[in-house]
Design a protein around this motif. Structure first.
Motif, short mmCIF file in Angstrom:
data_model
loop_
_atom_site.label_atom_id
_atom_site.label_comp_id
_atom_site.label_asym_id
_atom_site.label_seq_id
_atom_site.Cartn_x
_atom_site.Cartn_y
_atom_site.Cartn_z
N THR A 298 33.48 -50.33 65.85
CA THR A 298 33.78 -51.24 64.74
C THR A 298 33.69 -52.70 65.18
O THR A 298 33.79 -53.03 66.36
CB THR A 298 35.18 -50.97 64.15
OG1 THR A 298 36.16 -51.11 65.18
CG2 THR A 298 35.26 -49.59 63.55
N ILE A 299 33.52 -53.57 64.19
CA ILE A 299 33.42 -55.00 64.42
C ILE A 299 34.35 -55.74 63.47
O ILE A 299 34.80 -55.18 62.46
CB ILE A 299 31.99 -55.51 64.16
CG1 ILE A 299 31.53 -55.12 62.74
CG2 ILE A 299 31.03 -54.99 65.22
CD1 ILE A 299 30.21 -55.75 62.29
N VAL A 300 34.62 -56.99 63.78
CA VAL A 300 35.25 -57.91 62.83
C VAL A 300 34.25 -59.04 62.64
O VAL A 300 33.68 -59.54 63.61
CB VAL A 300 36.63 -58.42 63.32
CG1 VAL A 300 36.51 -59.17 64.63
CG2 VAL A 300 37.27 -59.32 62.26
N HIS A 301 34.02 -59.42 61.39
CA HIS A 301 33.03 -60.46 61.11
C HIS A 301 33.30 -61.13 59.77
O HIS A 301 34.08 -60.65 58.95
CB HIS A 301 31.61 -59.88 61.15
CG HIS A 301 31.27 -59.00 59.99
ND1 HIS A 301 30.02 -58.96 59.41
CD2 HIS A 301 32.02 -58.08 59.29
CE1 HIS A 301 30.00 -58.07 58.42
NE2 HIS A 301 31.19 -57.54 58.33
N ALA A 302 32.64 -62.28 59.59
CA ALA A 302 32.64 -62.98 58.31
C ALA A 302 31.29 -62.66 57.65
O ALA A 302 30.27 -63.19 58.08
CB ALA A 302 32.81 -64.48 58.52
N PRO A 303 31.26 -61.77 56.66
CA PRO A 303 29.98 -61.21 56.16
C PRO A 303 29.05 -62.20 55.46
O PRO A 303 27.94 -62.44 55.93
CB PRO A 303 30.43 -60.11 55.20
CG PRO A 303 31.88 -59.88 55.48
CD PRO A 303 32.41 -61.19 55.97
N ARG A 304 29.50 -62.77 54.34
CA ARG A 304 28.62 -63.61 53.53
C ARG A 304 29.44 -64.30 52.46
O ARG A 304 30.63 -64.00 52.28
CB ARG A 304 27.50 -62.79 52.90
CG ARG A 304 27.97 -61.74 51.87
CD ARG A 304 26.78 -61.24 51.10
NE ARG A 304 27.07 -60.17 50.15
CZ ARG A 304 27.56 -60.34 48.92
NH1 ARG A 304 27.90 -61.55 48.51
NH2 ARG A 304 27.75 -59.31 48.12
N PRO A 305 28.84 -65.25 51.71
CA PRO A 305 29.57 -65.90 50.62
C PRO A 305 30.12 -64.86 49.63
O PRO A 305 29.45 -63.87 49.32
CB PRO A 305 28.50 -66.78 49.95
CG PRO A 305 27.56 -67.09 51.07
CD PRO A 305 27.50 -65.85 51.90
N GLY A 306 31.31 -65.09 49.16
CA GLY A 306 31.95 -64.16 48.23
C GLY A 306 32.73 -63.05 48.91
O GLY A 306 33.35 -62.23 48.25
N ARG A 307 32.70 -63.02 50.23
CA ARG A 307 33.43 -62.00 50.99
C ARG A 307 34.43 -62.68 51.91
O ARG A 307 34.42 -63.89 52.09
CB ARG A 307 32.46 -61.14 51.80
CG ARG A 307 31.45 -60.37 50.95
CD ARG A 307 32.14 -59.23 50.22
NE ARG A 307 31.17 -58.40 49.52
CZ ARG A 307 30.86 -58.47 48.25
NH1 ARG A 307 31.43 -59.42 47.51
NH2 ARG A 307 30.01 -57.64 47.69
N THR A 308 35.28 -61.87 52.52
CA THR A 308 36.28 -62.39 53.46
C THR A 308 36.06 -61.78 54.83
O THR A 308 35.31 -60.80 54.99
CB THR A 308 37.70 -62.02 52.99
OG1 THR A 308 37.82 -60.59 52.92
CG2 THR A 308 37.99 -62.62 51.62
N VAL A 309 36.69 -62.38 55.83
CA VAL A 309 36.64 -61.82 57.19
C VAL A 309 37.20 -60.41 57.13
O VAL A 309 38.28 -60.18 56.57
CB VAL A 309 37.46 -62.69 58.17
CG1 VAL A 309 37.50 -62.04 59.55
CG2 VAL A 309 36.86 -64.09 58.25
N THR A 310 36.47 -59.45 57.69
CA THR A 310 36.85 -58.05 57.54
C THR A 310 36.39 -57.22 58.71
O THR A 310 35.64 -57.68 59.59
CB THR A 310 36.26 -57.48 56.23
OG1 THR A 310 36.79 -56.19 55.98
CG2 THR A 310 34.74 -57.38 56.32
N ILE A 311 36.81 -55.97 58.74
CA ILE A 311 36.36 -54.99 59.73
C ILE A 311 35.27 -54.15 59.11
O ILE A 311 35.31 -53.83 57.92
CB ILE A 311 37.53 -54.10 60.19
CG1 ILE A 311 38.57 -54.94 60.94
CG2 ILE A 311 37.05 -52.97 61.09
CD1 ILE A 311 39.82 -54.18 61.31
#
Length: 350
Positions: free
Chosen positions: A321-334
């Protein structure tokens, strides 16, 4: 934990966080998502189009961040050169004063050079003493002239360097503005596309996003890669993971480095800065400059670089698994480490 259980855990985690990460999904409802009027293939095309728009926005964001980083360094260089120019001018003024004082002394002695005055002396001891002073004077004069020349050359070089840095700074300002416009254009196009969808279509689109991520993660885990990944996090890696996971839930914002919002490389660079290891600001430079490691040697804290153009980066936290900031409209997540096309892995504290 056995390999099979680890794969199961990684898959389960990826599924759960994918559901939690997508807005508008009823997590507790056991009912299947109702069918919508638009054909599935049309929504799949919309999903692919959105992916393309947000990917292009990510590429532009990397360009913006790179130009911003260069501009910071250039501004600092210009300030440093300005200080050197001020110091050099002070030194030059002092040297000119010394040269003026020497000229005034020569004028007071009748305008004759020391060598001429020496030849006119009829006192042997005075002649010998004077010869030493003349030699010292010649050396001092040459040293003064040489220092004056070097200082003037240094000032000219500083001015030339400052002019070059200003030109680069202006070029990067233009590059930043161009990237900014491109980012806004891509995000606006994506938002416009999503705004045309009905609520049920948005829910179905979110489901398609989850399905695509789950399919990619399952295929990645199906290779048995998790059986080979056994690395333990370094102390710095543990700190980076702790920092990144503490940011979960904060919104993605292009160009952001925290503390309230992040873009993908803003999150990873700040995580490793907090761990005591400053790294490049952008995902592309992280890929270029940091040590590459094989996926099987990956350990928590390492960075996974995604897509052929290195336009996205995430921090590996273990168990696939990773933690990342995906894209506009999303939040930092796993998310699942294999939910996007992996370009490679880099290690900030190699």
């Amino acid at each position: 934990m056995g390999a099979a259980k680890r794969r199961l855990l990684a898959t389960a985690v990826a599924c759960v966080v994918a559901v939690l990460a997508v807005p508008g999904v009823a997590f507790a409802s056991p009912e299947p998502t109702p069918s919508v009027s638009a054909p599935g293939k049309d929504l799949e095309a919309v999903r692919e189009q959105l992916d393309g728009l947000y990917h292009d926005a990510a590429v532009a964001t990397d360009s913006y961040n790179a130009a911003e980083e260069r501009a910071r360094k250039q501004s600092a260089a210009i300030v440093d050169l300005a200080k050197k120019i001020v110091e050099g001018q002070k030194k030059l003024d002092e040297l000119k004063k010394r040269a003026g004082a020497a000229a005034a002394a020569q004028y007071r002695s009748g305008g004759l050079p020391d060598e001429a005055q020496l030849l006119l002396s009829d006192n042997p001891q005075q002649f010998l003493d004077g010869a030493g002073r003349v030699l010292q004077g010649e050396r001092a004069a040459k040293g003064l002239i040489g220092e004056l020349t070097r200082t003037q050359e240094d000032l000219q070089q500083y001015a030339t360097d400052a002019s070059a840095q200003w030109q680069k700074l202006e070029a990067d300002r233009k590059a930043k503005e161009s990237a900014r416009k491109q980012i806004k254009k891509q995000i606006a196009a994506a938002e416009k596309l999503e705004s045309r969808l009905e609520e049920k279509e948005k829910e179905r689109l979110a489901e398609l996003e989850r399905e695509a991520a789950y399919k990619a993660q399952s295929a990645w885990l199906g290779t048995g890669v998790l059986d080979e990944i056994k690395g333990s996090a370094s102390e710095a890696g543990k700190k980076a993971v702790a920092f990144a996971t503490q940011q979960i839930g904060k919104p993605y914002e292009w160009g952001a480095e925290g503390p309230k919002s992040y873009d993908c490389s803003g999150l990873t660079s700040q995580a490793w800065l907090d761990a005591g290891h400053p790294i490049p600001r952008t995902s592309q430079e992280q890929w270029k400059q940091l040590k590459h490691v094989d996926i099987k040697d990956m350990r928590p804290g390492d960075l996974i670089i995604y897509f052929d153009d290195a336009s996205h980066v995430a921090l590996y936290i273990g168990d696939g698994t990773i933690v990342h900031a995906p894209r506009p409209g999303r939040t930092v997540t796993i998310a699942g480490a294999g939910s996007m096309p992996i370009l490679g892995v880099v290690r900030p504290d190699a």
